[in-house]
Design a protein around this motif. Sequence first.
Motif, PDB file in Angstrom:
ATOM      1  N   ASP A  69      -6.867 -36.316  25.273  1.00 32.10           N
ATOM      2  CA  ASP A  69      -7.983 -35.548  25.828  1.00 32.10           C
ATOM      3  C   ASP A  69      -7.754 -34.058  25.556  1.00 32.10           C
ATOM      4  OD1 ASP A  69     -10.324 -35.007  27.085  1.00 32.10           O
ATOM      5  OD2 ASP A  69      -9.755 -35.845  29.035  1.00 32.10           O
ATOM      6  N   GLU A  70      -8.717 -33.239  25.964  1.00 35.99           N
ATOM      7  CA  GLU A  70      -8.612 -31.806  25.727  1.00 35.99           C
ATOM      8  C   GLU A  70      -9.329 -31.047  26.831  1.00 35.99           C
ATOM      9  OE1 GLU A  70     -10.480 -31.587  21.914  1.00 35.99           O
ATOM     10  OE2 GLU A  70     -12.499 -31.453  22.746  1.00 35.99           O
ATOM     11  N   THR A  71      -9.003 -29.768  26.946  1.00 37.84           N
ATOM     12  CA  THR A  71      -9.673 -28.890  27.908  1.00 37.84           C
ATOM     13  C   THR A  71     -10.381 -27.782  27.137  1.00 37.84           C
ATOM     14  OG1 THR A  71      -8.075 -29.324  29.680  1.00 37.84           O
ATOM     15  CG2 THR A  71      -9.345 -27.286  29.832  1.00 37.84           C
ATOM     16  N   GLN A  72     -11.669 -27.589  27.444  1.00 35.22           N
ATOM     17  CA  GLN A  72     -12.462 -26.565  26.773  1.00 35.22           C
ATOM     18  C   GLN A  72     -12.427 -25.268  27.584  1.00 35.22           C
ATOM     19  OE1 GLN A  72     -16.417 -28.002  26.041  1.00 35.22           O
ATOM     20  NE2 GLN A  72     -15.718 -29.807  24.894  1.00 35.22           N
ATOM     21  N   THR A  93     -10.705 -25.222  22.344  1.00 26.28           N
ATOM     22  CA  THR A  93     -10.110 -26.275  23.168  1.00 26.28           C
ATOM     23  C   THR A  93      -8.600 -26.334  22.974  1.00 26.28           C
ATOM     24  OG1 THR A  93     -10.398 -27.944  21.443  1.00 26.28           O
ATOM     25  CG2 THR A  93     -12.204 -27.676  23.021  1.00 26.28           C
ATOM     26  N   LEU A  95      -5.615 -29.175  23.133  1.00 26.35           N
ATOM     27  CA  LEU A  95      -5.300 -30.597  23.227  1.00 26.35           C
ATOM     28  C   LEU A  95      -4.191 -30.802  24.255  1.00 26.35           C
ATOM     29  CD1 LEU A  95      -5.244 -31.565  19.434  1.00 26.35           C
ATOM     30  CD2 LEU A  95      -7.113 -31.876  21.073  1.00 26.35           C
ATOM     31  N   HIS A  96      -4.373 -31.755  25.145  1.00 31.44           N
ATOM     32  CA  HIS A  96      -3.377 -32.008  26.182  1.00 31.44           C
ATOM     33  C   HIS A  96      -2.033 -32.422  25.585  1.00 31.44           C
ATOM     34  CE1 HIS A  96      -6.763 -32.807  29.350  1.00 31.44           C
ATOM     35  NE2 HIS A  96      -6.729 -31.557  28.922  1.00 31.44           N
ATOM     36  N   TYR A  99      -0.320 -29.307  24.536  1.00 31.10           N
ATOM     37  CA  TYR A  99       0.054 -28.490  25.688  1.00 31.10           C
ATOM     38  C   TYR A  99       1.333 -29.016  26.345  1.00 31.10           C
ATOM     39  CZ  TYR A  99      -0.457 -25.842  30.037  1.00 31.10           C
ATOM     40  OH  TYR A  99      -0.247 -24.994  31.094  1.00 31.10           O
TER      41      TYR A  99
END
Length: 347
Positions: A69-72, A93, A95-96, A99
């Motif tokens: 998943d990813e965070t924008q 974004t 990418l988890h 990270y």
Amino acid sequence: MPRRKPYTKVVKTNQIRAEHVRGMGDVVFKGFQCLNSECLEFIFVRKDEIGDDFEITCPTCEIVMLSGDETQFYAYKLEDQRDHSIIEEGTFTILHDDYIEEAREYKYCIICNTIKSLDLFDRHSARRSGRQSECKLCKAVYNAIKNKTRLTDQHREAAQKRRMYLDLSGSRKIESENIYKRFSYRCFKCGKDLQGVGTKERPLDHTLPAVFLWPLTTENATLLCREHNSEKSDKWPSAYYSDSELRNLAVLTGVQYETLAGQPHYNPEAIKRLSISEQVDQLLTKYAPYRSEIIKLRNRILQYENFDFFQHSTIISPAWVRQANQEYQQVIHQEVDFNTEQDTDEM
């Protein structure tokens, strides 16, 4: 130098050992800030529990970070400044997986009960975490206590043992200033500026360890800060430096890259000197009070080089030979890695 025998023991009373730290001396954690910009939580997760398909929930805001998943963070337009046309549009974004992968590693110190960055612990290859159980600060305080109890003759004994290795290595006077200039007054390992500090804070390292009877010369010495000099200790270069560092070190010191990157081995010139009966007899006589240290040296050379310099002595007692053979048999089936030996006592 090999680890010295402990002269004293620190008897601990009323030691505080937090329950959450028990059994955690070798557990490594990943530490990272929650990706929710409104959350201040700093999360610690055991590294061995983060699999390829991880799911990490923030204990404060309960946001879930999933593998794949990813965070924008924002939308963007890539604009050509010449005609203001849009070249590309998208979202910024993280990418988890990336990270979590780049998150720093931490572990608990079993003495001060705090969780600290892994680089604040000395290396220890025999431990599962690859680091010692106690942090560098606690180690320094402990050793300061321990060293106060060492008597003058004990300091002299340690100095004499070091002298034995230096004598055998053929070390000679060096031109320190030339070495400082060659390394631009910076620690080779971390780049710390060492100009203007005392000599104790900028020690010159045996690039090839003295424990393997390699000399310290103006040409082959390495400038390190005090911390990294202590950390490298008697390690062979390939056990401490990265490949790129080894290549740079080969240029700076003139030591062959193949030697730096290879396996530990004894200085051939020193071994050659130990094949001369007169020199062996002088060694045994001069350092006779340190019989156990001489025997350790003999057994290490025998293990690494299959060479027994005791056989070249014309005066050695059969009792010495028997003791050496008995001790050698005790370790012959064990893998002894001298690069991981520490200069300080275990806590």
